[in-house]
Design an enzyme around this catalytic site. Structure first.
Site, mmCIF file in Angstrom:
data_model
loop_
_atom_site.group_PDB
_atom_site.id
_atom_site.type_symbol
_atom_site.label_atom_id
_atom_site.label_comp_id
_atom_site.label_asym_id
_atom_site.label_seq_id
_atom_site.Cartn_x
_atom_site.Cartn_y
_atom_site.Cartn_z
ATOM 1 N N PRO A 187 -12.125 -3.085 -43.522
ATOM 2 C CA PRO A 187 -10.923 -2.602 -44.018
ATOM 3 C C PRO A 187 -10.378 -2.332 -43.334
ATOM 4 C CG PRO A 187 -12.963 -1.834 -45.198
ATOM 5 C CD PRO A 187 -13.273 -3.003 -43.844
ATOM 6 N N ASP A 192 -8.197 3.821 9.604
ATOM 7 C CA ASP A 192 -8.062 5.394 9.865
ATOM 8 C C ASP A 192 -8.202 6.578 9.897
ATOM 9 O OD1 ASP A 192 -5.215 3.489 10.637
ATOM 10 O OD2 ASP A 192 -4.621 3.954 8.732
ATOM 11 N N LYS A 212 -6.936 3.849 18.468
ATOM 12 C CA LYS A 212 -7.800 4.047 19.787
ATOM 13 C C LYS A 212 -7.398 2.961 20.470
ATOM 14 C CE LYS A 212 -10.749 8.493 19.935
ATOM 15 N NZ LYS A 212 -11.861 8.453 20.005
ATOM 16 N N THR A 231 -2.655 6.878 -4.444
ATOM 17 C CA THR A 231 -2.033 7.477 -3.038
ATOM 18 C C THR A 231 -2.427 8.625 -3.006
ATOM 19 O OG1 THR A 231 0.219 7.956 -2.196
ATOM 20 C CG2 THR A 231 -0.358 7.304 -4.913
ATOM 21 N N GLY A 274 -6.197 17.203 1.537
ATOM 22 C CA GLY A 274 -6.672 17.484 0.298
ATOM 23 C C GLY A 274 -7.390 16.837 -0.495
#
Length: 410
Positions: free
Chosen positions: A45, A195, A217, A278, A361
C-alpha cells in the site's frame, strides 16, 4: 549441526518476481532484482520515495494495495519485505503451497530461501551465506571484494589481461580516493605510467613484475613532453602489455587525457577512460570549503593557472570572472597568485573576498591558508606555500567559521 543452504544462481530474466512490502528492505533488494532482468511486481500500500521512483520510471510494476491470496500466481521467486510478520507468514505459506522459493526478510530461517550477502566485481557476482549470520556473511563479502579490487586475490584464471591503455584518474592524492574501477585496473597493469600528482602510495602495492615509468622523466630529463608520454603508452601497448596511465585528479580536467586518447586512437590502441575525483572539488572539501552553498554561490568556475592573465596565450576572460559573485577555483596557479588576485580586484572583485589555498590536499602533508583576495599573495609567499596547491576564491572560502560551535555542548 543444522543443514546448510544450497547456493545457486537464478536466471530471472523476463520471469515474474513478487516483492511484498515497499519499505527500506525492499529499497535495498529491488535494484539487484531489476538489474537481473526480472519482471518485478511490488505489492504494497505504501513505498519509500526511492521505490516509488522506480515504479514511476517503469523499472517495476507497483500494485498499490495490501497483499492478498493469489498474488503469487505465476511467480518464480518471492521476497517478503513487510514489517508485519503475519503478512510475511501468509506470503510464505502461499509460496510453499504453489512451490515458489520465498525469502523472508524478517525471519530468514522461516523462508524457503535466503538472500546472500552479495556484491559485484568486474562481471563476478560474489555471494556469501553464513547460516543466517548476516553480519558475518557481509564481513566476508566485503573483505573478498576489497581483496579483488586491490589485486590481493586474483581473478585472472581466464587468461592474461588484454593489451591496451587505461587512462585512470587517480584522484587528488589520498590513495583511498581512487575509484573502485581505477584501482582494479591498476592491479592488472603490466606497465604503469605515473604522474607525480597521482596517488603515489598505490605504486608500492604493485607486484615486482610491473614496470613503473615516471612520466616526469621520460625520456629526456624531468619534464617529459606529451609526445614522449604518448609514445610510451603506445609502444608498450603494441608490445602486448596492458598499460595504465595513472594521472592525478580526473584525466580530462587539465590532465591532457584527451590528447592521450587521440594519440592512442590514431595508433589503433584500444583505450579505456576511467574518470577520477577532481582536485578542483575534492581538495576544497578536504579543507572544509564547499565550492557551492545554498544562498552563497550559484556558480563554480575552474580555471587553469598555468599561464598569467596577461599572457597572450590565455583563453580566460578574467574581466568576466571578476564580475561574477560565485566561486573561482584555480589549479596550478599558486606561483602566479599575485597576478590573479590583482586582476580580479582591478575587475571589480572586493579585496575582502575570502580566499583559501590548500597545498597537497587530501594527503598527510595538507596545509591550508585562509586569507583575503588583497592579502593572499603575500601570505602565500610568507608561509612558503608551493605547488601542488588549489586556490578557492569566493564567499564559500569564508564559511568555515560556520563550523564553530555556538554553545558549550556540555
Amino acid at each position: 549441526m543444522s543443514e546448510q543452504h544450497y547456493l545457486a544462481g537464478l536466471d530471472l530474466v523476463g520471469r515474474r518476481v513478487v516483492v511484498v512490502g515497499g519499505g527500506t528492505v525492499a529499497q535495498r533488494r529491488l535494484p539487484r532484482l531489476v538489474g537481473s532482468g526480472a519482471r518485478v511486481e511490488l505489492v504494497s500500500p505504501e513505498a519509500t520515495p526511492s521505490v516509488e521512483a522506480m515504479a514511476t520510471a517503469g523499472e517495476i510494476v507497483w500494485h498499490q494495495r495490501d497483499y492478498r491470496a493469489g498474488d503469487l500466481a505465476g511467480a518464480w521467486y518471492v521476497l517478503c519485505c513487510t514489517s508485519d510478520s503475519a503478512v510475511n507468514s501468509a506470503v510464505a505459506e502461499e509460496a510453499e503451497r504453489v512451490r515458489v522459493f520465498c525469502v523472508r526478510a524478517d525471519a530468514g530461517k522461516a523462508g524457503s530461501a535466503v538472500t546472500p550477502a552479495s556484491g559485484e566485481f568486474d562481471g563476478l557476482l560474489v555471494g556469501v551465506l553464513a547460516g543466517g549470520e548476516h553480519q558475518r556473511s557481509a564481513a566476508v563479502r566485503d573483505g573478498l571484494l576489497d581483496a579483488l579490487r586491490e589485486g590481493r586475490v586474483s581473478d585472472q584464471a581466464r587468461g592474461p589481461q588484454e593489451p591496451g591503455v587505461a587512462l585512470v584518474g587517480g584522484g587528488p592524492g589520498d590513495p583511498e580516493l581512487i575509484t573502485v574501477r581505477g584501482r582494479r585496473l591498476l592491479a592488472r597493469a603490466d606497465v604503469v605510467v605515473a604522474d607525480r600528482l597521482g596517488p603515489r602510495d598505490l605504486l608500492d602495492e604493485l607486484p615486482p613484475s610491473v614496470e613503473v615509468i615516471d612520466a616526469a622523466k621520460i625520456p629526456y630529463g624531468r619534464a617529459a613532453t606529451q609526445d614522449a608520454i604518448n609514445e610510451a603508452l603506445i609502444s608498450h601497448a603494441k608490445a602486448g602489455k596492458f598499460v595504465v596511465r595513472l594521472k592525478g585528479g580526473d584525466p580530462y580536467l587539465f590532465g591532457r587525457g584527451f590528447e592521450e586518447l587521440i594519440a592512442c586512437a590514431k595508433a589503433g590502441v584500444p583505450t579505456t577512460v576511467v574518470p577520477g575525483i577532481t582536485s578542483a572539488f575534492s581538495v576544497p572539501a578536504a579543507a572544509d570549503v564547499p565550492v557551492t552553498h545554498r544562498g552563497v554561490a550559484h556558480e563554480v568556475v575552474v580555471v587553469s593557472g598555468h599561464i598569467a592573465p596577461d599572457h597572450p596565450d590565455s583563453l580566460v576572460d578574467w574581466d568576466t570572472l571578476a564580475r561574477l559573485s560565485g566561486t573561482i577555483v584555480i589549479l596550478m596557479g599558486v606561483d602566479k597568485l599575485d597576478a590573479f588576485a590583482k586582476t580580479l580586484v582591478a575587475g571589480g572583485r572586493p579585496g575582502t573576498t575570502p580566499v583559501a589555498v590548500v597545498q597537497e590536499g587530501t594527503t598527510r602533508n595538507q596545509r591550508v591558508l585562509r586569507s583575503t583576495l588583497d592579502a593572499v599573495a603575500d601570505e602565500v609567499v610568507a608561509q612558503g606555500f608551493r605547488p601542488p596547491a588549489v586556490t578557492i576564491i569566493g564567499p564559500v572560502a569564508g564559511l568555515v567559521d560556520e563550523l564553530t560551535p555556538t554553545s558549550d555542548p556540555a
